[in-house]
Each structure stands twice: as structure tokens, then as C-alpha cells.
Write an enzyme that holds these catalytic residues in place. Structure first.
Site, mmCIF file in Angstrom:
data_model
loop_
_atom_site.group_PDB
_atom_site.id
_atom_site.type_symbol
_atom_site.label_atom_id
_atom_site.label_comp_id
_atom_site.label_asym_id
_atom_site.label_seq_id
_atom_site.Cartn_x
_atom_site.Cartn_y
_atom_site.Cartn_z
ATOM 1 N N THR A 135 0.813 -1.221 0.000
ATOM 2 C CA THR A 135 0.000 0.000 0.000
ATOM 3 C C THR A 135 0.848 1.272 0.000
ATOM 4 O O THR A 135 1.890 1.331 0.654
ATOM 5 C CB THR A 135 -0.925 -0.013 1.238
ATOM 6 O OG1 THR A 135 -1.661 -1.238 1.229
ATOM 7 C CG2 THR A 135 -1.889 1.151 1.231
ATOM 8 N N GLU A 136 0.354 2.263 -0.718
ATOM 9 C CA GLU A 136 1.014 3.579 -0.763
ATOM 10 C C GLU A 136 -0.030 4.650 -0.454
ATOM 11 O O GLU A 136 -1.234 4.405 -0.594
ATOM 12 C CB GLU A 136 1.558 3.847 -2.172
ATOM 13 C CG GLU A 136 2.612 2.865 -2.584
ATOM 14 C CD GLU A 136 3.146 3.146 -3.994
ATOM 15 O OE1 GLU A 136 2.747 4.174 -4.614
ATOM 16 O OE2 GLU A 136 3.951 2.328 -4.456
ATOM 17 N N GLU B 77 -6.832 -6.110 3.967
ATOM 18 C CA GLU B 77 -6.969 -7.318 3.119
ATOM 19 C C GLU B 77 -8.120 -7.175 2.132
ATOM 20 O O GLU B 77 -8.785 -8.152 1.788
ATOM 21 C CB GLU B 77 -7.178 -8.570 3.978
ATOM 22 C CG GLU B 77 -5.947 -9.086 4.675
ATOM 23 C CD GLU B 77 -4.804 -9.398 3.744
ATOM 24 O OE1 GLU B 77 -5.041 -9.816 2.588
ATOM 25 O OE2 GLU B 77 -3.643 -9.191 4.172
ATOM 26 N N GLY C 227 -25.129 -3.087 28.439
ATOM 27 C CA GLY C 227 -25.413 -1.717 28.849
ATOM 28 C C GLY C 227 -24.107 -0.961 29.032
ATOM 29 O O GLY C 227 -23.111 -1.248 28.350
ATOM 30 N N ALA D 114 -2.095 4.681 -3.459
ATOM 31 C CA ALA D 114 -2.509 3.392 -4.033
ATOM 32 C C ALA D 114 -2.875 2.411 -2.927
ATOM 33 O O ALA D 114 -2.005 1.828 -2.283
ATOM 34 C CB ALA D 114 -1.383 2.816 -4.899
HETATM 35 C C1 LIG Z 1 -4.083 -0.872 10.311
HETATM 36 C C2 LIG Z 1 -3.753 -1.175 8.895
HETATM 37 C C3 LIG Z 1 -2.705 -2.033 8.609
HETATM 38 C C4 LIG Z 1 -2.396 -2.326 7.281
HETATM 39 N N1 LIG Z 1 -1.329 -3.152 7.006
HETATM 40 C C5 LIG Z 1 -0.897 -3.252 5.715
HETATM 41 C C6 LIG Z 1 0.313 -3.957 5.419
HETATM 42 O O1 LIG Z 1 0.945 -4.555 6.293
HETATM 43 N N2 LIG Z 1 0.744 -3.963 4.135
HETATM 44 C C7 LIG Z 1 0.070 -3.336 3.128
HETATM 45 O O2 LIG Z 1 0.524 -3.377 1.989
HETATM 46 N N3 LIG Z 1 -1.098 -2.684 3.371
HETATM 47 C C8 LIG Z 1 -1.580 -2.619 4.639
HETATM 48 N N4 LIG Z 1 -2.748 -1.951 4.905
HETATM 49 C C9 LIG Z 1 -3.457 -1.296 3.819
HETATM 50 C C10 LIG Z 1 -4.824 -1.855 3.519
HETATM 51 O O3 LIG Z 1 -4.733 -3.053 2.820
HETATM 52 C C11 LIG Z 1 -5.576 -0.732 2.759
HETATM 53 O O4 LIG Z 1 -5.915 0.237 3.740
HETATM 54 C C12 LIG Z 1 -6.793 -1.214 2.027
HETATM 55 O O5 LIG Z 1 -6.444 -2.047 0.963
HETATM 56 C C13 LIG Z 1 -7.641 -0.041 1.491
HETATM 57 O O6 LIG Z 1 -6.858 0.922 0.853
HETATM 58 P P1 LIG Z 1 -7.018 2.467 1.263
HETATM 59 O O7 LIG Z 1 -6.963 2.542 2.746
HETATM 60 O O8 LIG Z 1 -6.014 3.239 0.511
HETATM 61 O O9 LIG Z 1 -8.477 2.860 0.825
HETATM 62 P P2 LIG Z 1 -8.973 3.258 -0.671
HETATM 63 O O10 LIG Z 1 -8.529 2.223 -1.625
HETATM 64 O O11 LIG Z 1 -8.600 4.655 -0.937
HETATM 65 O O12 LIG Z 1 -10.537 3.160 -0.498
HETATM 66 C C14 LIG Z 1 -11.349 4.237 -0.012
HETATM 67 C C15 LIG Z 1 -12.802 3.827 -0.161
HETATM 68 O O13 LIG Z 1 -13.115 3.654 -1.559
HETATM 69 C C16 LIG Z 1 -13.671 2.370 -1.763
HETATM 70 N N5 LIG Z 1 -13.267 1.839 -3.061
HETATM 71 C C17 LIG Z 1 -12.053 1.857 -3.634
HETATM 72 N N6 LIG Z 1 -12.087 1.241 -4.839
HETATM 73 C C18 LIG Z 1 -13.342 0.798 -5.010
HETATM 74 C C19 LIG Z 1 -14.026 0.073 -6.034
HETATM 75 N N7 LIG Z 1 -13.391 -0.367 -7.111
HETATM 76 N N8 LIG Z 1 -15.340 -0.207 -5.878
HETATM 77 C C20 LIG Z 1 -16.007 0.215 -4.760
HETATM 78 N N9 LIG Z 1 -15.427 0.902 -3.763
HETATM 79 C C21 LIG Z 1 -14.113 1.194 -3.890
HETATM 80 C C22 LIG Z 1 -13.100 1.515 -0.638
HETATM 81 O O14 LIG Z 1 -13.884 0.354 -0.415
HETATM 82 C C23 LIG Z 1 -13.119 2.490 0.517
HETATM 83 O O15 LIG Z 1 -14.396 2.524 1.085
HETATM 84 C C24 LIG Z 1 -3.129 -1.718 6.232
HETATM 85 C C25 LIG Z 1 -4.200 -0.876 6.550
HETATM 86 C C26 LIG Z 1 -4.525 -0.606 7.843
HETATM 87 C C27 LIG Z 1 -5.672 0.314 8.136
#
Ligand SMILES: Cc1cc2nc3c(=O)[nH]c(=O)nc-3n(C[C@H](O)[C@H](O)[C@H](O)COP(=O)(O)OP(=O)(O)OC[C@H]3O[C@@H](n4cnc5c(N)ncnc54)[C@H](O)[C@@H]3O)c2cc1C
Length: 387
Positions: free
Chosen positions: A126-127, A367, A343, A130
Site C-alpha cells: 500500500t502507498e 486485506e 449496557g 494506491a
Molecule cells: C491498520 C492497517 C494495517 C495495514 N497493514 C498493511 C500492510 O501490512 N501492508 C500493506 O501493503 N497494506 C496494509 N494496509 C493497507 C490496507 O490493505 C488498505 O488500507 C486497504 O487495501 C484499502 O486501501 P485504502 O486505505 O487506501 O483505501 P482506498 O482504496 O482509498 O478506499 C477508499 C474507499 O473507496 C472504496 N473503493 C475503492 N475502490 C473501489 C471500487 N473499485 N469499488 C467500490 N469501492 C471502492 C473503498 O472500499 C473504501 O471505502 C493496512 C491498513 C490498515 C488500516
């Protein structure tokens, strides 16, 4: 078709539950209160997990794991999932299966030390720009004189602060496809301390206290070609081949906590009296219990079926998405209703409910968010119809 656990599976459940209750529960309050899991505590619990045969039990026997089938592994995950996440992930680590994709040299350097409890891994995709759209990543690795030079930022990377190395996914080019240009991605091993690679503290998170996330910065970080995991440009193939069941792992750990919350709610409803009778005698309470039990059972069945199909080689992406989606949504519902049944007491940190409720939130995001799981399920339904 059979629905009963085997004797061996029952033993795995009992052993793991006993370990969780004896070795992890007593330290939950400390981690929840301080938001920190001290290294001395990890080093105290870790050898006991190794001794009990629970450490890295997700791994095949020939590399030192327990060699569990997927269903048995999920039952073990479910028991671990009852406890505070930082405690069970760190002290009873399950190294990423993707490490099995390495060459023998890479296994020596990364996989075996993780299984022995000498190293921890973390996985960085994740970025900031992205998340769900991982192909949109901009962090890149460019070939230079036989080496690769990495630049860019990854964020939300779980436990990267204690990880000895990271498996990092980087854009290494583009290819033309019928649907336009597509990024090519490569996976790399990056050791902590490699020049040009830094790990800094990430964000404070409402869920899973003590389970940190970090920001990874790459600034002209030079790696030899031997640091590539799998093949160049084939990073997502390695991920797809080896990370397949992580959604089921989320389902299992979520269900562990849902069951723990439910057990508290059930016991309290039979014990707490208001208006001269047990609150469980009020249909407003007892129907909640019935719904919670029903939903937990449905989620368990979805997870177990997907786990069973995984071993038959018949599991689909939609099966795993359904299991993850259902379990994480059930956890949210059960955690909320368990608090309602308690409660005001449900909100107090004497009980694990307020944290199970907080912890539930992240499960519908990492995930693959719930929307992404629904996307996968609906594509699977509609693809054959050209929809
Ligand atoms: C505590 C924590 C630990 C994590 N650990 C890791 C890790 O170890 N390694 C790693 O690589 N990542 C990690 N992640 C990242 C995690 O996998 C991402 O947060 C997740 O995939 C969502 O990406 P985003 O947060 O950028 O949300 P976004 O992708 O920006 O999504 C924002 C909203 O848009 C919606 N959305 C986006 N695309 C679509 C679509 N095509 N259709 C419908 N809705 C859509 C999403 O469902 C969401 O509601 C972690 C995240 C958290 C919060």
C-alpha cells in the site's frame, strides 16, 4: 460431506485455546492500556509458543511448521484471534506464506529464521496514493547496472518497526494490454538497515492497540538482483500464488473475537437482573442472542467451506471474499450487540468488549475493503453473462 471436527482438529483448538488463555489474556490489559507490546514480554512468551508447537504452525512440516491442512490452520487462527492482535501476531507469529516462494538461499536468509522466531517479516504494497488500486502504485524499482534502485513511499505497513526485513512490491515497468497500459510489479526483499531504506512511525490506529503500522521510505535504495522474490515483473503472480488464504485468516481471527464477545453476552444476559428478572428473559435481549448465534454460525460455515475447498483446489476468489466479508461484518454486529446487552458496563475496559468493538473496525478495511470483496463476488457472478 462431514461437519464434525476430527480428533486432531479438536486437539489443535484445545491446545491453542489453552495457550491463548494462559499466556496471552493476562497481558492484554497492559498492551491495551499502554498501546505498546514490550520486547521483553515478547521474548518471554515466544519460547513458550515455540515449545507448544504453535509458533509458525501455518508452515509446512518440511520447513519446520505444523503442516496443517487449511481447515485446521483456520481453526488455530480462530483461537489465536480471540486475543489482542499484537500479542498473538508477535508472540505466536505466522510468517507470510509468500516466503515459501523464495529460492533456497532466500529461504535460508528469511524463511527459516522467521520460523525459528529469530526474525519477523512484513509485507509492503500500500502507498498513500494506491490502496485498493494497487496497480496504481508509483514507488518504483529501476534496473541499473545489474542492480535495482528503489524510490518511493509505502504506508500503513503493519509491524514494520519490529520487522527485520520487508517484502516490498514496486513498479518495474508498464505493458500494453487491451484495456490500456498496465503496471508491471516486482517483489523484493529489503533488509532493515539497507542504505536508502528507512522505516518511520505510522499513524495511531483505533483498532488493535500495540499493533503498529509504519511508513517505509525508499531513497535511491540499491538492491542486487538476488533480492527479487519470484520473477521480475511477476510480483503479483507471486502474491496471488502464495498469499491466497490471507482473507481466510482475517475471517478466522475475526470469528475468534466474535465468539469471545458472544460468550460474554450470553453469560451476562443470564446473570444480570433488571425489573426482578434475568435480562435474557426479555425478548429484546434473547432475540439479539439468537441473531448473533445464527450469524456466527453462518460465517463459520462460509469460512470452513472455503478452507476445505482451498485444499481441494476448487476454491474461487468469490468463496474467499464471501468468507472474509461475512466474518468481518458479523464481528462488527456481534461486538456492537454484545456491548448493547451489557449496557454501560459494555463500554468499560474491565471487559474485552470495547476493544473487540474497536478492533472490529479495521477488519472491514484491510486485506481488501468490504466494497472490494463485493466487487470480486459480483464480478464472479456476472462475468459468465458478460455483465
Ligand atoms: C491498520 C492497517 C494495517 C495495514 N497493514 C498493511 C500492510 O501490512 N501492508 C500493506 O501493503 N497494506 C496494509 N494496509 C493497507 C490496507 O490493505 C488498505 O488500507 C486497504 O487495501 C484499502 O486501501 P485504502 O486505505 O487506501 O483505501 P482506498 O482504496 O482509498 O478506499 C477508499 C474507499 O473507496 C472504496 N473503493 C475503492 N475502490 C473501489 C471500487 N473499485 N469499488 C467500490 N469501492 C471502492 C473503498 O472500499 C473504501 O471505502 C493496512 C491498513 C490498515 C488500516
Amino acid at each position: 460431506m462431514q461437519f464434525a471436527m476430527t480428533e486432531e482438529q479438536q486437539m489443535i483448538v484445545d491446545t491453542t485455546r489453552a495457550f491463548v488463555e494462559k499466556e496471552l489474556y493476562p497481558h492484554e490489559a497492559l498492551v491495551e492500556r499502554t498501546g505498546h507490546l514490550p520486547m521483553e514480554l515478547i521474548r518471554e512468551i515466544q519460547p513458550k509458543a515455540i515449545e507448544a508447537g504453535l509458533y509458525a504452525a501455518n508452515m509446512p512440516e518440511d520447513v519446520g511448521g505444523a503442516g496443517l491442512d487449511t481447515l485446521s490452520w483456520l481453526l488455530y487462527e480462530k483461537e489465536l484471534g480471540r486475543a489482542n492482535y499484537a500479542l498473538h501476531w508477535t508472540c505466536v507469529a505466522r510468517p507470510s506464506n509468500i516466503l515459501l516462494a523464495g529460492t533456497e538461499e532466500q529461504r535460508e536468509q528469511y524463511l527459516y529464521p522467521c520460523i525459528r522466531g529469530e526474525k519477523w517479516d512484513c509485507l509492503a504494497m500500500t502507498e498513500p496514493g494506491a490502496g485498493s488500486d494497487l496497480r496504481g502504485m508509483t514507488a518504483s524499482a529501476k534496473e541499473d547496472g545489474g542492480d535495482f534502485v528503489l524510490n518511493g513511499t509505502k504506508h500503513f505497513i503493519s509491524h514494520a518497526d519490529i520487522a527485520d526485513f520487508s517484502i516490498v512490491f514496486m513498479a518495474t515497468g508498464e505493458e500494453e494490454t487491451p484495456r490500456g497500459k498496465k503496471k508491471l510489479i516486482t517483489a523484493f526483499f529489503v533488509d532493515k538497515g539497507t542504505p536508502g531504506f528507512s522505516v518511520r512511525d505510522g499513524y495511531r490506529n483505533v483498532s488493535h492497540r500495540g499493533y503498529t503500522n509504519a511508513v517505509l521510505e525508499f531513497d535511491n535504495c540499491r538492491l542486487p538482483k538476488s533480492a527479487v522474490l519470484g520473477e521480475v515483473h511477476k510480483g503479483f503472480n507471486v502474491a496471488n500464488d502464495w498469499l491466497g488464504a490471507t482473507r481466510l485468516q482475517v475471517a478466522a481471527t475475526s470469528l475468534g473475537r466474535a465468539e469471545r464477545a458472544f460468550e460474554h453476552a450470553l453469560a451476562y444476559s443470564a446473570e444480570r437482573k433488571q425489573f426482578g428478572q434475568q435480562i435474557s428473559k426479555f425478548q429484546g435481549v434473547s432475540f439479539k442472542l439468537a441473531d448473533m448465534a445464527l450469524e456466527i454460525k453462518a460465517a463459520n460455515l462460509l469460512m470452513q467451506e472455503a478452507g476445505w475447498k482451498f485444499d481441494q483446489g476448487t476454491v474461487t476468489e468469490a468463496d474467499m471474499s464471501m468468507a472474509k466479508l461475512k466474518a468481518t461484518e458479523v464481528l462488527a454486529m456481534v461486538a456492537d450487540e454484545a456491548i448493547q446487552i451489557h449496557g454501560g458496563m459494555g463500554l468499560m475496559d474491565e471487559l474485552p468488549l470495547e476493544r473487540i468493538w474497536r478492533d472490529a473496525r479495521v477488519e472491514r478495511i484491510w486485506e481488501g475493503t468490504s466494497e472490494i470483496q463485493r466487487h470480486i463476488i459480483s464480478r464472479d457472478l456476472l462475468r459468465p453473462l458478460g455483465g
